[in-house]
Design an enzyme around this catalytic site. Sequence first.
Site, PDB file in Angstrom:
ATOM      1  N   HIS A  84       0.892  -1.260   0.030  1.00 33.60           N
ATOM      2  CA  HIS A  84       0.212   0.212   0.047  1.00 33.60           C
ATOM      3  C   HIS A  84       0.778   1.220  -0.028  1.00 33.60           C
ATOM      4  CE1 HIS A  84       0.646   1.095   4.241  1.00 33.60           C
ATOM      5  NE2 HIS A  84       0.407  -0.352   4.756  1.00 33.60           N
ATOM      6  N   ASP A  86      -0.118   4.403   0.893  1.00 30.12           N
ATOM      7  CA  ASP A  86      -0.473   5.486   1.936  1.00 30.12           C
ATOM      8  C   ASP A  86       0.291   5.077   3.160  1.00 30.12           C
ATOM      9  OD1 ASP A  86      -2.096   3.072   2.332  1.00 30.12           O
ATOM     10  OD2 ASP A  86      -3.248   4.180   3.741  1.00 30.12           O
ATOM     11  N   ASP A 116       6.398   0.985   6.813  1.00 34.28           N
ATOM     12  CA  ASP A 116       5.210   0.520   6.525  1.00 34.28           C
ATOM     13  C   ASP A 116       4.665   1.402   5.370  1.00 34.28           C
ATOM     14  OD1 ASP A 116       2.540  -0.409   6.512  1.00 34.28           O
ATOM     15  OD2 ASP A 116       1.982   0.490   8.689  1.00 34.28           O
ATOM     16  N   GLU A 148      -4.878   1.736   2.304  1.00 36.02           N
ATOM     17  CA  GLU A 148      -5.124   0.590   3.282  1.00 36.02           C
ATOM     18  C   GLU A 148      -5.140   1.198   4.763  1.00 36.02           C
ATOM     19  OE1 GLU A 148      -3.421  -2.612   5.837  1.00 36.02           O
ATOM     20  OE2 GLU A 148      -2.629  -0.614   5.738  1.00 36.02           O
ATOM     21  N   GLU A 176       3.968  -6.144   4.067  1.00 33.35           N
ATOM     22  CA  GLU A 176       3.750  -5.354   5.304  1.00 33.35           C
ATOM     23  C   GLU A 176       5.089  -5.967   6.173  1.00 33.35           C
ATOM     24  OE1 GLU A 176       1.618  -3.210   6.401  1.00 33.35           O
ATOM     25  OE2 GLU A 176       0.033  -3.347   5.334  1.00 33.35           O
ATOM     26  N   HIS A 370       3.957   3.105  12.288  1.00 33.52           N
ATOM     27  CA  HIS A 370       3.016   4.208  12.749  1.00 33.52           C
ATOM     28  C   HIS A 370       3.610   4.882  13.928  1.00 33.52           C
ATOM     29  CE1 HIS A 370      -0.815   1.743  11.220  1.00 33.52           C
ATOM     30  NE2 HIS A 370       0.294   1.684  10.460  1.00 33.52           N
TER      31      HIS A 370
END
Length: 397
Positions: A84, A86, A116, A148, A176, A370
């Site tokens: 992904h 984003d 990520d 995602e 991932e 994150h």
Amino acid sequence: MAMQKNIINEAFPEVLKILSNLIKFQTVSGTSNIKLIEYCEKRLNVLGADSFKTFDDTKLRVNLFSTISGKKKLNGGGIILSGHTDVVPASTKGWNSDPFIALEKNNKIYGRGSCDMKGFIACTLALAPYFAKQDLKKPIHFSYTYDEETACQGAPVMLKELKNRNINCSICVIGEPTNMRAIQAHKGCYEYSTHFSGLAGHGSAPDRGVNAVEYATRFINKLMEVREELKKRKPKDSVFTPPYTTLQIGRISGGLARNVIADQCVVDWELRPVVFEDGVFVNKTMDEFVKNTLLPEMRKIYPQADIKKEIIGEIIGFNKEEDSDAVNLVCNLTGDNSRDVVSFGTEAGLFQELGISTVVCGPGSIEQAHKIDEYVSYEQLKLCLKMLIDLKDKLSN
Ligand SMILES: [Zn+2]
């Protein structure tokens, strides 16, 4: 072996360069990722890749699906390398460097999305020229999706088109961050907000109003009952901890003051199904309770009273496949046979739903994802390159 080392050494500086470029595109979920996708598309198309794009309604967010068939033109089968594009938001506060400018330090590369999961995308792009030169037996597909992180909004749009175009793929690797270990399953993650609207009034005459907080409380009690039911429904061969579907109330907010009948209340709750049927069971039970019990009572007093379920996202689970081609392949390539499960959601279940054998395996650790000062290590990126180069050997003559 020596040759493989050469390829890694050649591709690695390219990975760092590409990853720096990818980090510069501020593709926070919900914002446009068009520039990043154009960058990837250009790199793949000069190599002779066949590409198509799919968009969201606003045409600001886009998925790319590109196929490299090698020297021969091939149809069918093939492996999808999926990532992904984003990232979650990052404010400069707390970071030791600008989150959207890559920083190389101590054999790590820092920046939002480095781990990520732009690191994986950079590895696939860096090796694309190498793949394109090979005599492949099966095509290699590159799938780069949008949004995602906000309940996998992009992937279903891309997968629908994949089906329309009759592109058959046998295996999907989702990069991932797993420290390059093969992940064979994860629970689903369904998130809801249930909104209650009643009728306000003076606290001294509760029967004349419709108290949204009180109805929300009954709704929550029912959820707690359902939670106990879910434990009884635990599948025999569950690979998860805990082995059953969990349900949790994260937040409740409503009401104005002690002496005012509350006319509004919102309950935020989530469900992590171990099997798809549990999601259906919970939704059906709660929808019926609302329709047959709560709403009729509320509307007897105030016909405009309402209960609305807002679906924040429903990421379907990624189920353990018996003798999974994808998991076997990746374990074979990495030499690590641990076959784990994880507690975070991915797009894996969506690919699996199309009948594509799927595995989650990529560079970096979810511990860094994150977070402030997100990074991926050079070592992880190199291990990823090694896996992808070995993968090519499985696909070529
Ligand atoms: Zn991710």
